[in-house]
Design a protein around this motif. Sequence first.
Motif, short mmCIF file in Angstrom:
data_model
loop_
_atom_site.label_atom_id
_atom_site.label_comp_id
_atom_site.label_asym_id
_atom_site.label_seq_id
_atom_site.Cartn_x
_atom_site.Cartn_y
_atom_site.Cartn_z
N GLY A 162 0.80 -1.22 0.00
CA GLY A 162 0.00 0.00 0.00
C GLY A 162 0.83 1.26 0.00
O GLY A 162 2.03 1.24 0.29
N SER A 194 6.89 5.59 4.39
CA SER A 194 7.55 5.50 3.09
C SER A 194 6.55 5.80 1.99
O SER A 194 5.46 5.24 1.95
N SER A 217 10.59 6.77 -1.98
CA SER A 217 11.03 5.73 -2.91
C SER A 217 11.48 6.43 -4.19
O SER A 217 10.67 6.77 -5.03
N HIS A 219 14.47 5.59 -6.36
CA HIS A 219 14.75 4.52 -7.33
C HIS A 219 15.40 4.93 -8.65
O HIS A 219 15.77 4.06 -9.43
N ASN A 293 14.21 -7.20 -5.11
CA ASN A 293 13.77 -8.56 -4.85
C ASN A 293 13.05 -9.07 -6.08
O ASN A 293 12.00 -8.53 -6.42
N1 SAH Z 1 4.10 2.70 -1.16
C1 SAH Z 1 5.22 3.03 -0.31
C2 SAH Z 1 5.57 1.98 0.71
C3 SAH Z 1 5.56 0.53 0.33
S1 SAH Z 1 6.91 -0.19 -0.52
C4 SAH Z 1 6.41 3.40 -1.15
O1 SAH Z 1 6.34 3.33 -2.36
O2 SAH Z 1 7.41 3.83 -0.59
C5 SAH Z 1 8.36 -0.06 0.46
C6 SAH Z 1 9.62 0.03 -0.39
O3 SAH Z 1 9.94 -1.23 -1.00
C7 SAH Z 1 9.48 1.03 -1.55
O4 SAH Z 1 10.67 1.76 -1.67
C8 SAH Z 1 9.28 0.10 -2.73
O5 SAH Z 1 9.58 0.75 -3.92
C9 SAH Z 1 10.20 -1.03 -2.37
N2 SAH Z 1 9.93 -2.29 -3.08
C10 SAH Z 1 8.76 -2.83 -3.41
N3 SAH Z 1 8.91 -4.01 -4.04
C11 SAH Z 1 10.23 -4.22 -4.09
C12 SAH Z 1 11.03 -5.27 -4.62
N4 SAH Z 1 10.49 -6.32 -5.23
N5 SAH Z 1 12.37 -5.16 -4.49
C13 SAH Z 1 12.92 -4.09 -3.86
N6 SAH Z 1 12.23 -3.08 -3.36
C14 SAH Z 1 10.89 -3.13 -3.47
#
Ligand code: SAH
Length: 346
Positions: A162, A194, A217, A219, A293
């Motif tokens: 979420g 986050s 986030s 990235h 991941n």
């Molecule tokens: N929606 C919020 C919080 C949830 S995700 C956000 O976007 O920040 C928490 C963190 O994990 C975010 O930085 C997201 O981009 C990252 N994330 C999600 N899936 C991932 C994956 N498969 N590998 C690495 N990071 C991932």
Amino acid sequence: MMSEKTDILTRTTEELKSDMEAFGEKSFRAKQIYEWLHVHHVVSFSEMTNLSAVLRTKLDEHFRIPSLQTLEVLTSGIDGTKKFLFALEDGNVIESVLMRYSYGISVCISSQVGCRMGCRFCASTIGGKVRDLTSSEMLCQVTEIARQTGERVSHVVIMGSGEPLDNYENLVRFLRIIGDPEGERLSLRDITVSTCGIVPNIRALADEKLPVTLALSLHAPSQEKRERLLPVSVKYRLPEVMDAMRYYFAKTGRRITFEYSCVEGENTSPEDAAELADLLRGMNCHVNLIPVNPVKERSYRRPDRREIEAFRRMLEKRGISVTIRREMGRDINGACGQLRRSYLGN
Ligand code: SAH
């Protein structure tokens, strides 16, 4: 009918005070009730032994105390991380994670059932958003884990499934309740929200006077690259997001965290490092590098360890504070939304 009763765990002390006034009760009862709920974590009104039988019955008529049902607990054989799969009262399923660090126990909670942000590498978003979580459904993830493990949770990260800033009102309510010194007493400084960058709500949160840590986030170091990974960045563009993060720092004094998932062939070249360092220059911030991941529905892969190390060194050389996030619970579907998806049979 159950559903017509108000969920009492969503009530702040102030709101309980007006409830007591409406009941014709003294307002100090609110504090007592709040303590039963948020210090002693009772599951029924009959346990509130310092209240009159009449008041307890009245409470029972108007309110309910919700709870989560634990469907599954997985414990990592590598690092002791625990992943919890919970059923909500309407049958929806969410996941939360307990992680052990030298500084204490951190719980990672979900803020929505599913997600609608569409980040390319994330498992939580594949089935879209089902609904927002209430503040008490966020809170119960923390209290239920504390109850089951018998350990004190010192940190909370809202980094599960979420987008918390897409569920703003419930998020803020949750933060006020979990940080209330009369109740759960977590330090808001030990809570991290986050976000993928919902600009107006980053600014709104900055104005709430809640000293939580905000993580973005990020990235990718440029608008163009970011759009490839985060569709939301088409709407909330990088310069505006960075301005909002600066505003957050200016208002709260809280050091900003940037999350940066490292994806092979996407964002860890020397040029990316230089661009990222330029983007962050002069900001009071910290960068968390997360080797992506792999999610089975998506083709993204992580760069090899040496490439991530090299990326880190390049950032450090340019004066950026950076760590490579230690991976937790890799053997138990540790990444966002993976356990829920496997449970749902996808
Ligand atoms: N929606 C919020 C919080 C949830 S995700 C956000 O976007 O920040 C928490 C963190 O994990 C975010 O930085 C997201 O981009 C990252 N994330 C999600 N899936 C991932 C994956 N498969 N590998 C690495 N990071 C991932």
